[in-house]
Structures are given as C-alpha cells and as structure tokens.
Design an enzyme around this catalytic site. Sequence first.
Site, PDB file in Angstrom:
ATOM      1  N   SER A  65      -2.024   4.056   3.058  1.00 57.47           N
ATOM      2  CA  SER A  65      -3.324   3.977   2.377  1.00 57.47           C
ATOM      3  C   SER A  65      -4.432   3.309   3.177  1.00 57.47           C
ATOM      4  O   SER A  65      -5.592   3.672   3.045  1.00 57.47           O
ATOM      5  CB  SER A  65      -3.192   3.196   1.078  1.00 57.47           C
ATOM      6  N   SER A 122       0.849  -1.199   0.000  1.00 57.50           N
ATOM      7  CA  SER A 122       0.000   0.000   0.000  1.00 57.50           C
ATOM      8  C   SER A 122       0.878   1.241   0.000  1.00 57.50           C
ATOM      9  O   SER A 122       2.015   1.209   0.479  1.00 57.50           O
ATOM     10  CB  SER A 122      -0.862   0.030   1.263  1.00 57.50           C
ATOM     11  N   ASP A 123       0.353   2.329  -0.518  1.00 55.00           N
ATOM     12  CA  ASP A 123       1.038   3.600  -0.326  1.00 55.00           C
ATOM     13  C   ASP A 123       1.013   3.908   1.183  1.00 55.00           C
ATOM     14  O   ASP A 123       0.280   3.283   1.954  1.00 55.00           O
ATOM     15  CB  ASP A 123       0.372   4.714  -1.151  1.00 55.00           C
ATOM     16  N   CYS A 124       1.810   4.881   1.631  1.00 54.99           N
ATOM     17  CA  CYS A 124       1.998   5.120   3.064  1.00 54.99           C
ATOM     18  C   CYS A 124       1.081   6.246   3.547  1.00 54.99           C
ATOM     19  O   CYS A 124       1.382   7.387   3.273  1.00 54.99           O
ATOM     20  CB  CYS A 124       3.433   5.522   3.349  1.00 54.99           C
TER      21      CYS A 124
END
Length: 766
Positions: free
Chosen positions: A298, A294-296
């Site tokens: 998300s 996941s993006d940080c």
Amino acid sequence: MNRARKFSVLVYITLFCLCWRRVSAQSSPVFACDVASNPSLGSLGFCNSSLGLDLRVADLVKRLTLQEKIGFLVNSAGSVSRIGIPKYEWWSEALHGVSYVGPGTHFSSLIPGATSFPQVILTAASFNTSLFEAIGRVVSTEARAMYNVGLAGLTFWSPNINIFRDPRWGRGQETPGEDPLLASKYATGYVKGLQKSDDSDPNRLKVAACCKHYTAYDLDNWKGIDRYHFNAVVTKQDMDDTFQPPFKSCVIDGNVASVMCSYNQVNGKPTCADPDLLAGVIRGQWNLNGYIVSDCDSVDVFYNSQHYTKTPEEAAAKAILAGLDLNCGSFLGQHTEAAVRAGLVNESAIDKALYNNFATLMRLGFFDGDPRKQLYGKLGPKDVCTPENQELAREAARQGIVLLKNTAESLPLSATAIKNLAVIGPNANVTKTMIGNYEGTPCKYTTPLQGLAALVSTTYQPGCSNVQCSTAQVDEATKIAASADATVLVMGADQSIEAESRDRTDLLLPGQQQLLITQVAKAAKGAVILIIMSGGGFDISFAKNDDKITSILWVGYPGEAGGAAIADVCFGLYNPSGRLPMTWYPQSYVEKVPMSNMNMRADASNGYPGRTYRFYTGEKVYSFGDGLSYSNFNHQLVKAPKQLYVALEESHICYSSKCKSVDAVEQSCQNLNIKIHLRIKNNASISGSHTVFVFSTSPNVHNSAQKHLLAFEKVVLKGQEEAVVKFKIDGCKDLSVVDENGNRKIALGDHVLHVGSLKHLLNVRI
Ligand SMILES: *[C@@H]1O[C@H](CO)[C@@H](O)[C@H](O)[C@H]1NC(C)=O
Ligand SMILES: *[C@@H]1O[C@H](CO)[C@@H](O)[C@H](O)[C@H]1NC(C)=O
Ligand SMILES: *[C@@H]1O[C@H](CO)[C@@H](O)[C@H](O)[C@H]1NC(C)=O
Ligand SMILES: *[C@@H]1O[C@H](CO)[C@@H](O)[C@H](O)[C@H]1NC(C)=O
Ligand SMILES: *[C@@H]1O[C@H](CO)[C@@H](O)[C@H](O)[C@H]1NC(C)=O
C-alpha cells in the site's frame, strides 16, 4: 494482496536472502533467545521472561541501530545475529484454513496439507457464532503445528471483514456478508478462535489474527477502476453505520492483534497515510493492542500509483506518522532511513512502531526460546488434518448450505427410492473450485459427484467444459436427465468469474449455463435440484420461476468436504439451516448502480436504489436471511417490553421542544437494556437448527435503514421440541441509529421489532 505483487515480494525476498547469506555467513539463529546454545543471551533483558512485556520490548528496541530498526518495519524482517534474533516472515494467511498464500507458510512432505474449511461467505451463512470460533481454534492449532516444524509463521493476516457491499465484488466470497452485525460477530468469533491462548492468559496469543482491509474497501477492478487508484467517497453516516462497525468489534470485542489498512483512498486520503483513521480511531478510540500493517504494498501504491506525496521519503514518513507499524512490501525498508535523515520523521516514531511489532511477537512467545519447550511445543504433523478437524470442515459446510426453493418437498431425496441420479454441470466434479481463494492445500477433497455417488448410483455429464460454459453440451445432459429418477445440476462460478482483482460486470450465470439448466429441467423425468456454487449471488429468477426446477441450493465455495456436505443435505442426513448473508439482486441492479458509488442509502432524486437489505428499495431475487429447512419452526413472543424510557437531565432541551431523537450518550443510555424472549417450536418430526433473527425498523429519522438486524441466535431443536430463546438487547448500542454527522442517536417513537412474521411495537420516549 494480489499475485503480481506477491511475486515481486517473493523475488525481493529471494534476492534479499541470497545477498544476506553472502554477507553474514552462516550463523542465523533458528529461534530467538536460544539461551541453551548461546548462554550469553540469558543476560539480555528482552530474553528474560520474568520481566514485564514493556521492559522487555524497551530493552530490545534500545539495543538496535537505526538500520536494524528499519529492518523490522517490513514483512520480511531482517535478523540481528549479534543478539540472537533470526529473520521473521510476518506474512502468513489463514482465511479458512492455513493457506499457502503469503511467503510465511509452506506445505511440504512433512505436512502436505491442512484442513480447508468452506470459504468464509458460506461459514457466515451458518449464523452460528460458536462455529466461527471452533473453526478458528482448529486453524490456529494446525498453524502452531506447522510453525513448530518451520512451515508457518505466527502472524496471520486473516480475516477479511469488509462489508460485502456490492454483489459484483470478486472478494465478497472472503467476507462474512453484507450485514454489519453478522460481520462483527464473525470477526469476533473467528479472531478469538485463532488467538485465545490455551492457558487463558489474555496477554498471550496462540497465533495473531489481523482484521482487514481497513476501510471502505470493496472494489477490486471494475470497468477500468481499480483498488490501487480508487478513492472511496463515503459519507460520515455510512462510515459509522456500515463500514466501521466490523473493525470496531474486531478490535474492541475480539481484541485482535492487528489491523491492515487497504489500498484505496477514503475521501481523498490513502487509508495507510491517514492519521485520523489509524492513530486516531484504531489506536486512539479503539485502543488496539497490537500492530497496524499495510496491504501489500500500500505505501508503494500511494506513492507510485496515487502520487499522494512528492517524494518516497515523504510517503514513508507520512505512513509512519499516521500510525502504520509494519509495511507489507519493501518500501519502508528502502526509504525510511532517508526520511529520518531529512527530518521528516523522528527515530522515536520508528521506536513506537517497533514497540507494537515486538510486543506482538513477545505475546506469541517468539522471544521465549525454543518453541518446542513452550505451551504449544507438542503440536506437530499428527495434529493437522485429524479426522475431527476434517469432520468440522464437513459440518461447517452442512451448517452453511442454504435451501432457497423446495417445491413439492422434492428434497430430501430418498436414497432407497432413487435408483439412478443424474449429476450434471461444470461444478459437479470440481475440487479446487470448492475451496475458493486464499486457500491452502487441503487434506483431501470430496467432490459433489463423489459425495452423491457414495449414497446412490449416479450418471455424470459436465454439460460444459468449465463454468464459462461458452458452448453447452445440451444433448448429452438432457439424455441422462430424461432417464434418471432425479437430477442434480451443480452450476455457478469459480475464480475465473469472481476473484481478487476480478469484479463481475453482470449478475447472470456465465455463458450458456442458463440454457443448459432450462433444457435439462425440461427433459428431466424426476425432481430437478439446482445447486449454485459461488461466492456472490446471481440473478437466477428464471430458475426460481421455473416449475420444473423443484429445488435450489446455494453452497458457497464449500471447502474440502463440500461434496460430502452437499450429499448430506440432499439426502436428508442433515436438515439445512443456512441463511443468506447477502441480498441477491436482479440483473437490472447493475444497470442502475455503478460499483464505484459507495452510498448505502437510496436516493429517490436520481433513482439510485441503495444497497443491502438495510437500504435497497428495488426488487430482489432472494433476500438477506432467506433459507428454508425440512422442518417448520413456529415463533411465539413470550416477553418483550412495550415501552422504553430514555433518562435525560431535567434541563434537557427535548423536554421543552419536540425531539425526534436524543444522543446515545452515557446518561441517556442508562437502564436501556431490554429483554426479548421467544418460544420457538420445531413443528416437524425431524431435528433441525433454526436461526432466530430480531430486526428492528426505527421511526423514520436520520434516513435510517428500512430495518436492521439487532440480534440473532441459532438453536438446535429435535422434532416437536420447543425452547425459549432469550435476547438481551442494549437499547443504546443495538437500537440506536447513526445520524448524518456520524453520531449515534436513539430515535424517539415507535420501533417495530420483527421476528419471523411476528411484529412487535416498542415505544421509546423520554
Ligand atoms: C531476569 O529478571 C529477573 C527480574 O528482574 C532477575 O531477577 C533475573 O536475574 C533476570 N535473569 C537473568 C538471567 O538476568
Ligand atoms: C522530531 O523531534 C523534534 C524534537 O523533539 C521535534 O521538534 C520535531 O517536530 C519532530 N519532528 C517530527 C517530524 O515529528
Ligand atoms: C471426478 O473428479 C475426481 C477428482 O478430480 C477424479 O478422480 C474423477 O476421475 C472424476 N470423475 C469423473 C467421472 O470424471
Ligand atoms: C404444525 O404441524 C401440523 C402438522 O403438519 C400442522 O397441522 C399445524 O398447522 C402446524 N402448526 C403450526 C403452528 O404451524
Ligand atoms: C453450532 O456449531 C457447533 C460446532 O459445530 C455445533 O456443535 C452446534 O450444534 C451448532 N449450533 C447450532 C444451533 O446448530
């Protein structure tokens, strides 16, 4: 990732480490499976490199408790000392050189800097696929060298391959531009360069790359709409012919080890919680061999900011069940156990995620003992910032720089004729601006002024105190331009204008830059060279139309050696060959097009002009593919078919009724390969590189693009040299269009192929 979040992650890591140290005392192993200092580890199956990868991973997973497993779902993965596993930080970055963004990588006195290549948008402008890979190889070598001395991880969350859909996007600079084919080739090339193992074992990774941000992510913060809340409403058609192709190529052709899901929602669902997008497409259809991250952060975002689920446990379960393997951040570390206890997700789903994470580390040699005894064990500080690596950074900048205007052949300048060069502008003597974002500490900088001053005598005036240029010092600047033999203005943007979390709201040069440029040009005695340093395009029609401005160059953010490369191009030590990887729109565009409207296609009913060279119907300042050379190149068609037959079963409905297109499926795709051969001549006395573009305009069905890029190839030709460039085009893959339902179709009728000013009709029939 943004800095606020990064900071909270760092705080978390720091606290975590402090607590952890107190509890578990001294003995975190330095590397996994350190059999030499702990012989009992030798009997553990996961440490046994003669076993197959599946067996090793299965052995490891079954040894872990649920709590230990959950520790491996987050970027700052916990250690398990009882079986010799050290902690591991998954988050490193290497967008255009090893970067200090992300807690996994640091510079120190041992390795104070790494080679900083141009920001990706400029490298993309080279249209040189072997360069993309060559840069990746250097970056992964420097990364391994840093890993060996404990300064970097092995998993790098690069490249960013989102389509540069709107010029205002602050992160457009990180991407390879607006065209799906170029973005796909960039992704594949750079990922191969990063990942390909020196022993050519396809299951081994030099470092693990990550294609991000999946998907339809290209808005950060525009007029109160931000990426943490934005729901990208995307049609099936745009999804499959614009947003997905780079990711598909990255996974299938690049064999990337990771894909990162984004913050935004797509059609009402957060990408990191969407089982169709993750488990369905990335893992199911494309068969990802690696992990989804996941993006940080998300997962936290879709729970806390988007309120997509009622409880945090549901959010954790949804993410894991959708196919997420690793959470950048701490959310899954905090809420997964409760989610399991509540029966929202089974431990078997966690095992699957761990499998993907551990298999990646296994392919990197993480569980093979002492890294210094492995394939890359000899790499160290001496392999970082080597003269060859730094020369490639300069070469990449040279290859990307785009010559947009050159009246009266004002360029190249002659180093013998120019006795005094005026160098003006807020970007004329910059260092950090040249390396853009997701940067590292470079080996050294050569500013534009330093690059130019190495060749001729210069006088310098910044003209404005910074790129914002709220008040221009016009008099000082015009004074030096009036007496110099030629004037170079280095203008444009920096991260205060376009950046992560910072989208632009207009396309004009900031502050009084235009005033400064125009006044300097008016006063100048000799040639006036305007250099735009930026990620996105600007409305510089005023300069395009000003006869006093004799040349215009776009130099992206050209990296640590940018100033040297600019001087090489200005003084003819390198013949420019870059081409714009994105359309430059006039200011009127931003008035007609809300950034939040994801539609690629124009809509005549409401005056929406569409986006990118494929669909945009309005006036442009510069076009995708624009770029001049000091040579001129002639094209001649040597070979191209006039007709192409699509094979269909006799009973096919299109034999009895008239069809505009047929499905691009297996049977109809047989024997649809075509060959196009072109003779290219460099009709000048100096050598130069030239990019040959093959565009196609399909018959007008399914609201298809005005034209799209089928293939490109860059060649180097000496003065007066000619060569035949051979394209193999897969009619099904390259010539097809996507219909309104997201299905690939082959349009029947006349396709117009364009190469330079040549046009060739290709009739496709059944
Ligand atoms: C590693 O696995 C191989 C193959 O199963 C086995 O023969 C060998 O004994 C194992 N090594 C150790 C140290 O257990
Ligand atoms: C967990 O596993 C049980 C037994 O196999 C199954 O019935 C249940 O649907 C699973 N729950 C979830 C959330 O996947
Ligand atoms: C140009 O920038 C360099 C690097 O920051 C600096 O050392 C130098 O003094 C600057 N030159 C001028 C003339 O300001
Ligand atoms: C090639 O260059 C010569 C000399 O500049 C010029 O006369 C000729 O027209 C050029 N040929 C083409 C095909 O552009
Ligand atoms: C592409 O880049 C490579 C690596 O710098 C270089 O050797 C090659 O000449 C370039 N190709 C062209 C056509 O410019």
